[in-house]
Design a protein around this motif. Sequence first.
Motif, mmCIF file in Angstrom:
data_model
loop_
_atom_site.group_PDB
_atom_site.id
_atom_site.type_symbol
_atom_site.label_atom_id
_atom_site.label_comp_id
_atom_site.label_asym_id
_atom_site.label_seq_id
_atom_site.Cartn_x
_atom_site.Cartn_y
_atom_site.Cartn_z
ATOM 1 N N CYS A 1 0.832 -1.206 0.000
ATOM 2 C CA CYS A 1 0.000 0.000 0.000
ATOM 3 C C CYS A 1 0.864 1.253 0.000
ATOM 4 O O CYS A 1 0.417 2.324 0.394
ATOM 5 C CB CYS A 1 -0.962 0.008 1.185
ATOM 6 N N GLY A 2 2.137 1.091 -0.450
ATOM 7 C CA GLY A 2 3.003 2.256 -0.543
ATOM 8 C C GLY A 2 3.269 2.829 0.841
ATOM 9 O O GLY A 2 3.759 2.159 1.728
ATOM 10 N N ASN A 3 2.938 4.082 1.023
ATOM 11 C CA ASN A 3 3.095 4.743 2.313
ATOM 12 C C ASN A 3 1.844 4.489 3.152
ATOM 13 O O ASN A 3 0.796 5.089 2.913
ATOM 14 C CB ASN A 3 3.288 6.240 2.105
ATOM 15 N N GLN B 1 -5.302 6.289 4.915
ATOM 16 C CA GLN B 1 -6.111 6.512 6.101
ATOM 17 C C GLN B 1 -7.594 6.542 5.737
ATOM 18 O O GLN B 1 -7.996 7.149 4.750
ATOM 19 C CB GLN B 1 -5.737 7.835 6.766
ATOM 20 N N LEU B 2 -8.383 5.864 6.553
ATOM 21 C CA LEU B 2 -9.837 5.929 6.455
ATOM 22 C C LEU B 2 -10.334 6.875 7.531
ATOM 23 O O LEU B 2 -10.044 6.687 8.714
ATOM 24 C CB LEU B 2 -10.453 4.541 6.648
ATOM 25 N N ARG C 1 -7.886 7.657 1.772
ATOM 26 C CA ARG C 1 -6.665 8.173 1.152
ATOM 27 C C ARG C 1 -6.810 9.634 0.742
ATOM 28 O O ARG C 1 -6.325 10.069 -0.284
ATOM 29 C CB ARG C 1 -6.263 7.319 -0.046
ATOM 30 N N GLY C 2 -7.562 10.384 1.557
ATOM 31 C CA GLY C 2 -7.706 11.811 1.336
ATOM 32 C C GLY C 2 -8.738 12.197 0.311
ATOM 33 O O GLY C 2 -8.946 13.392 0.053
ATOM 34 N N SER D 1 -13.320 5.772 -4.530
ATOM 35 C CA SER D 1 -12.479 4.655 -4.092
ATOM 36 C C SER D 1 -13.229 3.345 -3.965
ATOM 37 O O SER D 1 -12.748 2.431 -3.299
ATOM 38 C CB SER D 1 -11.834 5.005 -2.737
ATOM 39 N N THR D 2 -14.398 3.228 -4.585
ATOM 40 C CA THR D 2 -15.220 2.041 -4.358
ATOM 41 C C THR D 2 -14.529 0.753 -4.782
ATOM 42 O O THR D 2 -14.768 -0.308 -4.195
ATOM 43 C CB THR D 2 -16.559 2.174 -5.093
#
Length: 264
Positions: free
Chosen positions: A14-16, A21-22, A81-82, A88-89
């Motif tokens: 997931c990279g960073n 963040q959710l 993720r902001g 993002s579904t």
Amino acid sequence: MNQGLENLGLSHDCGNPTGHQLRVDSLTVRYADTVALESVDMRTRCGRCVALVGPNGAGKSTLMKSLAGLIKPDSGGITWRGNPLSRSTAEIAYLAQRSQVDWHFPLTVRGLVEMGRFPHLGWWRRFRRVDHEVVDNALELMKLMDLAKRQISALSGGQQQRAFVARALAQEAHVLLLDEPFTGLDRPSQELLTELLGLLAKGGRLILAAHHDLASVPDIFDEVLLLKRKSVAFGPVAEVFNEKNLNECFGERRVVVAKSKVEI
């Protein structure tokens, strides 16, 4: 299950992780004149396993469906993720309660898992080699390859849950939302599912599960949201899963926490 996460195929890049963040901010949901959720707040991220705990009618399923994008909130919002959740579904997989699934629908285990690839397919939904490989890998990871041709109606409860997790893996979801995943499972199935979810979280995915068995919360989850339409408490299990917060959440019931054992 003692191999490395990468060898198991459970590692999820997931990279960073701090960017994954959710966020749930002042979320309020109403059904007509009934308030199901009121000003709920939560912050979590990939690599964690989170329990949603509360009495019947506390809003656990409503929060799950809101996180899945199935219910539009009256106010407040959810970001992943902001970005707004609507963008993002494809990265979020929702696993409904088994009682809400039509298990007699004529579908094989492989067919169910293949549905996880649909967000990645083009207009004609033609499977490519990579899609077949991802499905095969998900079936192997969930120990379902031998059952791939079996109708979903012929599965045990534990096998059904693993089939839905396999579909989420085929979807390559970052976030797995599970509504009461342990309900109706025998102890061996519960233990296997617990181990698999823990490995998925360690591999970089975010697991959120509505859960009713208080005694098993410390053994399964890293964080817990105590919910009673409003947020009673949220944080690491070791910090917020205590008698004071549980009694506030469950009202007049007497909740006792001692030596990682919870009794009502």
